[in-house]
Design a protein around this motif. Structure first.
Motif, short mmCIF file in Angstrom:
data_model
loop_
_atom_site.label_atom_id
_atom_site.label_comp_id
_atom_site.label_asym_id
_atom_site.label_seq_id
_atom_site.Cartn_x
_atom_site.Cartn_y
_atom_site.Cartn_z
N ALA A 47 -28.80 -15.20 -3.52
CA ALA A 47 -28.04 -14.50 -4.57
C ALA A 47 -28.31 -13.00 -4.57
N ASN A 48 -29.36 -12.59 -3.91
CA ASN A 48 -29.69 -11.17 -3.84
C ASN A 48 -28.89 -10.55 -2.71
N PRO A 49 -28.13 -9.48 -2.97
CA PRO A 49 -27.34 -8.85 -1.90
C PRO A 49 -28.18 -8.41 -0.70
N ALA A 50 -29.46 -8.18 -0.91
CA ALA A 50 -30.32 -7.78 0.19
C ALA A 50 -30.71 -8.96 1.07
N ASN A 67 -31.21 -1.55 -11.19
CA ASN A 67 -32.12 -1.84 -10.09
C ASN A 67 -31.51 -2.80 -9.09
N GLY A 68 -31.91 -2.70 -7.85
CA GLY A 68 -31.55 -3.62 -6.77
C GLY A 68 -30.23 -4.33 -6.89
N PRO A 69 -30.24 -5.66 -7.04
CA PRO A 69 -29.02 -6.44 -7.09
C PRO A 69 -28.10 -6.12 -8.28
N ALA A 70 -28.60 -5.40 -9.27
CA ALA A 70 -27.76 -5.02 -10.41
C ALA A 70 -26.83 -3.86 -10.06
N VAL A 71 -27.15 -3.12 -9.01
CA VAL A 71 -26.39 -1.92 -8.66
C VAL A 71 -24.95 -2.24 -8.26
N PRO A 72 -24.69 -3.21 -7.38
CA PRO A 72 -23.30 -3.52 -7.05
C PRO A 72 -22.48 -3.94 -8.27
N ALA A 73 -23.09 -4.67 -9.19
CA ALA A 73 -22.38 -5.08 -10.40
C ALA A 73 -22.01 -3.87 -11.24
N ALA A 74 -22.94 -2.93 -11.36
CA ALA A 74 -22.65 -1.71 -12.12
C ALA A 74 -21.54 -0.91 -11.44
N LYS A 75 -21.61 -0.83 -10.11
CA LYS A 75 -20.60 -0.08 -9.36
C LYS A 75 -19.21 -0.69 -9.55
N LEU A 76 -19.13 -2.01 -9.56
CA LEU A 76 -17.84 -2.67 -9.76
C LEU A 76 -17.31 -2.50 -11.19
N ALA A 77 -18.23 -2.34 -12.14
CA ALA A 77 -17.83 -2.24 -13.54
C ALA A 77 -17.25 -0.88 -13.91
N THR A 78 -17.63 0.17 -13.17
CA THR A 78 -17.14 1.50 -13.52
C THR A 78 -17.16 2.43 -12.32
N ASN A 79 -16.19 3.32 -12.27
CA ASN A 79 -16.22 4.38 -11.25
C ASN A 79 -16.28 5.75 -11.92
N THR A 80 -16.54 5.76 -13.23
CA THR A 80 -16.62 7.03 -13.95
C THR A 80 -17.98 7.28 -14.59
N TYR A 106 -28.56 -13.75 -11.31
CA TYR A 106 -27.75 -12.66 -10.79
C TYR A 106 -26.26 -12.82 -11.10
N ASP A 107 -25.82 -14.05 -11.29
CA ASP A 107 -24.41 -14.27 -11.59
C ASP A 107 -24.03 -13.68 -12.95
N ARG A 108 -25.00 -13.36 -13.79
CA ARG A 108 -24.73 -12.75 -15.09
C ARG A 108 -24.53 -11.24 -15.00
N LEU A 109 -24.90 -10.64 -13.89
CA LEU A 109 -24.88 -9.18 -13.77
C LEU A 109 -23.51 -8.55 -14.01
N PRO A 110 -22.41 -9.09 -13.45
CA PRO A 110 -21.11 -8.47 -13.73
C PRO A 110 -20.77 -8.44 -15.23
#
Length: 169
Positions: A152-155, A77-90, A56-60
């Motif tokens: 490591a899983n945000p859930a 999916n799942g724990p990848a979502v917060p990383a995607a959200k942090l990477a872009t707001n557009t 999961y540490d590779r996700l960002p």
């Protein structure tokens, strides 16, 4: 000449916590859903896959690669979502998660998510307390139950908190 140019092929970013060899069914369903909306990978759409393979540490970093690769949308999916959200707001992000996306801060509300995220939640994590209740009914003399949670899983922390609360009642 420019008026007759072929339209750009959409590029879809696919960010996943697993690996393709462990999730062939997920890939099949994803490709089928694309096909049902008129997109066929390799013909009129390109899919850029990024697999965390359980790290999961590779996700960002993987999410940033997709953003810098100019994808038009990110599917996560799942724990990848917060990383995607942090990477872009557009860039639009479509997700599937087992946790409550409002409780975890992914979206403002289920009916009006706001921002660039939308998706589906299966609320799997919220089933834990109910499963504990059923276990207690089947085995009423059980005094201790162990639960393995991936930290490591945000859930993970949400699941642990909900289970502790259910266990105390």
């Amino acid at each position: 000449r420019a008026a007759r140019a072929e339209p750009a092929v959409p590029v879809i970013g696919f960010l996943n916590t697993g690996s393709p060899d462990l999730l062939p069914h997920h890939l099949s369903v994803f490709r089928q859903a694309l096909s049902e909306t008129g997109f066929v990978e390799g013909r009129n759409a390109v899919v850029e896959y990024r697999w965390a393979r359980g790290s999961y540490d590779r996700l960002p970093t993987l999410a940033a690669e997709l953003v810098h690769g100019n994808v038009g949308i990110i599917v996560a999916n799942g724990p990848a979502v917060p990383a995607a959200k942090l990477a872009t707001n557009t860039i639009p992000i479509v997700f599937v998660t087992g946790v409550d996306p409002v409780r975890t801060g992914l979206v403002a509300s289920l009916s009006h998510p706001g921002g660039n995220l939308t998706g589906v939640t299966t609320l799997d994590v919220q089933l834990g307390p109910k499963l504990l209740e059923v276990l207690h009914q089947v085995m009423p003399n059980t005094a201790r139950v162990a639960v393995l949670v991936n930290p490591a899983n945000p859930a993970g922390p949400i699941q642990a908190t909900d289970l502790r609360s259910a266990a105390s009642s």
